[in-house]
Motif scaffolding. Structure first.
Motif, short mmCIF file in Angstrom:
data_model
loop_
_atom_site.label_atom_id
_atom_site.label_comp_id
_atom_site.label_asym_id
_atom_site.label_seq_id
_atom_site.Cartn_x
_atom_site.Cartn_y
_atom_site.Cartn_z
N TYR A 101 12.25 10.57 7.84
CA TYR A 101 11.09 9.85 8.39
C TYR A 101 10.65 10.45 9.72
O TYR A 101 10.05 9.76 10.55
CB TYR A 101 11.41 8.37 8.58
N LEU A 103 8.54 12.27 12.52
CA LEU A 103 7.10 12.30 12.75
C LEU A 103 6.84 12.86 14.14
O LEU A 103 7.48 12.46 15.11
CB LEU A 103 6.52 10.89 12.65
N MET A 119 5.57 15.99 9.71
CA MET A 119 6.20 14.77 9.20
C MET A 119 7.27 15.12 8.18
O MET A 119 7.24 16.19 7.57
CB MET A 119 5.16 13.85 8.59
N ILE A 123 7.92 10.39 4.51
CA ILE A 123 6.63 9.79 4.88
C ILE A 123 5.61 10.12 3.80
O ILE A 123 5.40 11.28 3.46
CB ILE A 123 6.18 10.30 6.27
N VAL A 126 -0.01 8.88 6.49
CA VAL A 126 -0.12 8.77 7.95
C VAL A 126 -1.47 8.15 8.30
O VAL A 126 -2.45 8.32 7.58
CB VAL A 126 0.03 10.13 8.67
N GLY A 164 3.52 6.65 10.58
CA GLY A 164 3.95 7.20 9.29
C GLY A 164 4.43 6.08 8.40
O GLY A 164 5.12 5.15 8.86
#
Length: 181
Positions: A101, A103, A119, A123, A126, A164
């Motif tokens: 995860y 980001l 990312m 994810i 976004v 995200g």
């Protein structure tokens, strides 16, 4: 001092060169180690907790070798570099898994037409948030990058964030440092 080169010619070396070289080599070596460790992370900063897209095990191993070989480095600095390498190894283990995860949002300002970033595979979408309100959805790229159009939503003093999501659940949120103009 006179030294014979590999092609058989004599070269006169000033007496101070042999004493200066190890000091210069040591400082370059520690800088190389530091630069190699920082280069593993987005924005050359371990606090982003996001690896660059180009970071792989070979890059981490190379940084590790430079840290081990670095001379003239305090134990505290060496420990910090080692901690960052351990952090990079942990991030690499989850990269390209549904649990990634991570980001990272690039900086943006009022003239930006899009916010881009990196990312993790976990994810699935976004979104751009301006002052806490969702303003736009982004496009995800196969290489792990994304782009979100700003559509002139960023104004002077705006709080710019990227969120995200995995499905409908928000799993990460990052500030984009808004450069005021």
């Amino acid at each position: 001092m006179t030294v014979t080169s590999i092609i058989g010619t004599s070269v006169v070396i000033p007496s101070n060169v042999l004493f200066e070289t190890p000091v210069k080599a040591a400082s370059v070596n520690s800088k190389m180690a530091t630069d190699a460790v920082l280069a593993l992370f987005a924005n050359n900063n371990p606090s982003t907790n996001v690896l660059k897209l180009t970071t792989d095990q070979q890059a981490i191993d190379s940084a590790q070798q430079l840290v081990e070989a670095a001379v003239g480095v305090t134990e505290a600095v060496r420990a910090n570099m080692q901690a960052a390498i351990v952090q990079a190894e942990g991030l690499l283990k989850v990269r390209n898994t549904p649990l990634d995860y991570s980001l990272f949002a690039d900086d943006a300002d009022i003239t930006s037409t899009a916010i881009t970033g990196i990312m993790g595979q976990g994810i699935t979408s976004v979104r751009l948030l301006i002052d806490g309100a969702v303003k736009a959805n982004g496009t995800l790229n196969a290489d792990g990058s994304y782009s979100i159009p700003t559509n002139d939503f960023i104004t002077q003093g705006s709080k710019v964030e990227v969120a995200g999501y995995n499905g409908t659940a928000e799993v990460a949120r990052k500030n984009s440092k808004s450069q005021q103009q």
